[in-house]
Design a protein around this motif. Sequence first.
Motif, PDB file in Angstrom:
ATOM      1  N   SER A   1     -12.615  65.248   7.196  1.00  0.00           N
ATOM      2  CA  SER A   1     -12.770  63.792   7.104  1.00  0.00           C
ATOM      3  C   SER A   1     -14.223  63.441   6.821  1.00  0.00           C
ATOM      4  O   SER A   1     -15.123  64.261   7.007  1.00  0.00           O
ATOM      5  CB  SER A   1     -12.311  63.142   8.407  1.00  0.00           C
ATOM      6  N   GLU A   2     -14.434  62.220   6.383  1.00  0.00           N
ATOM      7  CA  GLU A   2     -15.782  61.743   6.097  1.00  0.00           C
ATOM      8  C   GLU A   2     -16.664  61.886   7.331  1.00  0.00           C
ATOM      9  O   GLU A   2     -17.814  62.292   7.244  1.00  0.00           O
ATOM     10  CB  GLU A   2     -15.748  60.274   5.666  1.00  0.00           C
ATOM     11  N   SER A   3     -16.099  61.544   8.487  1.00  0.00           N
ATOM     12  CA  SER A   3     -16.889  61.576   9.719  1.00  0.00           C
ATOM     13  C   SER A   3     -17.247  62.998  10.125  1.00  0.00           C
ATOM     14  O   SER A   3     -18.262  63.228  10.762  1.00  0.00           O
ATOM     15  CB  SER A   3     -16.129  60.897  10.857  1.00  0.00           C
ATOM     16  N   THR A   4     -16.410  63.967   9.748  1.00  0.00           N
ATOM     17  CA  THR A   4     -16.733  65.362  10.060  1.00  0.00           C
ATOM     18  C   THR A   4     -17.785  65.886   9.093  1.00  0.00           C
ATOM     19  O   THR A   4     -18.648  66.675   9.474  1.00  0.00           O
ATOM     20  CB  THR A   4     -15.480  66.252   9.937  1.00  0.00           C
ATOM     21  N   LEU A   5     -17.680  65.427   7.841  1.00  0.00           N
ATOM     22  CA  LEU A   5     -18.586  65.934   6.814  1.00  0.00           C
ATOM     23  C   LEU A   5     -20.033  65.502   7.063  1.00  0.00           C
ATOM     24  O   LEU A   5     -20.964  66.266   6.832  1.00  0.00           O
ATOM     25  CB  LEU A   5     -18.123  65.445   5.435  1.00  0.00           C
TER      26      LEU A   5
END
Lengths: 106, 211
Positions: A39-43
């Motif tokens: 996800s964007e937040s993980t990246l």
Amino acid sequence: MDIQLKRGLLEMGVLAAIKRKDSYGYQIIKDLRPYVTISESTLYPILRRLETADCLTVYNIEHNGRLRKYYRIMPEGVQRLKKFEEEWKQVMAIYDFIRKEEQEDE
Amino acid sequence: MNKEEFLSGVKEKLEGLPPKELEESLAYYREMIEDRMEDGMQEEEAVAAMGSVEEAASQILDGMSLPKLVKAKVKLSRTLRAWEIALLIAGSPVWVPLLVCIVLVFFTFYVVVASLLFTIHALNLALAVAGIAGIASAILQFATNRGLGGGLTLGAAIFSTGASVLLFLGSRHVDKAFIHLAKRFGIWIKSLFLRRFEAMEQLEGQKGTSI
């Protein structure tokens, strides 16, 4: 999966995604999608960590009247990928052994 | 939720961060949402793909190193009011020794546990050495025809060696537990900072809305 392990694997995935050609956030996510959902937040923290560790560098390119961040791999990043491949061979060897033992048990 | 609502939501959660850090995080999410919209998604859909505001904020904090977090926290406390600073200074005879005391207690705890471990290892070594020396001595006694003494020494030596092996096996677990404990303690310290940081943010946020 163990969080630290997953984090390390995703870091390698991101490095591999920018290795051949500089790339941007959404493209990295799309390139990895067939293999792993990120996800964007993980990246975001992954990119930050890799940048702090001098594995990649960031620059802006204008795209459709806005700025887009591009990520380029650095020698340190290439080095890490290489080391990872070496280490992973050992992991695979152990994995093969585990599979073999389990099959013999059945 | 549209793009601006999402971004201002994240911004509100991270009010205390250095402005540069905050700008960079927001620019990242803005770019991500816009790229998804360019790819054919509706705005709401693209925002929904980002996950929740809370998750975004916590991941941004997660990507920051402990020194940066501490620095951000220090920056927050710089906005203290004059009377708060006065109170801090006036109270320093109380809280400084208290802080020193707490640090010393933790330090002492570590030293005590570490010396306990050292004692166990020293005992272990002593038993092993006694065992080996005993066996050598028993052989010597057997060779010089002192069978009774030799037998006694051999028995004691075997007992000593056995105890040392058992102790060695046990002490490895104790070592592991100690290292585990030390690691957990480190994580706890970091979480303490994170938690306090978040609490301060909430406080700041409430102040902002009440004015």
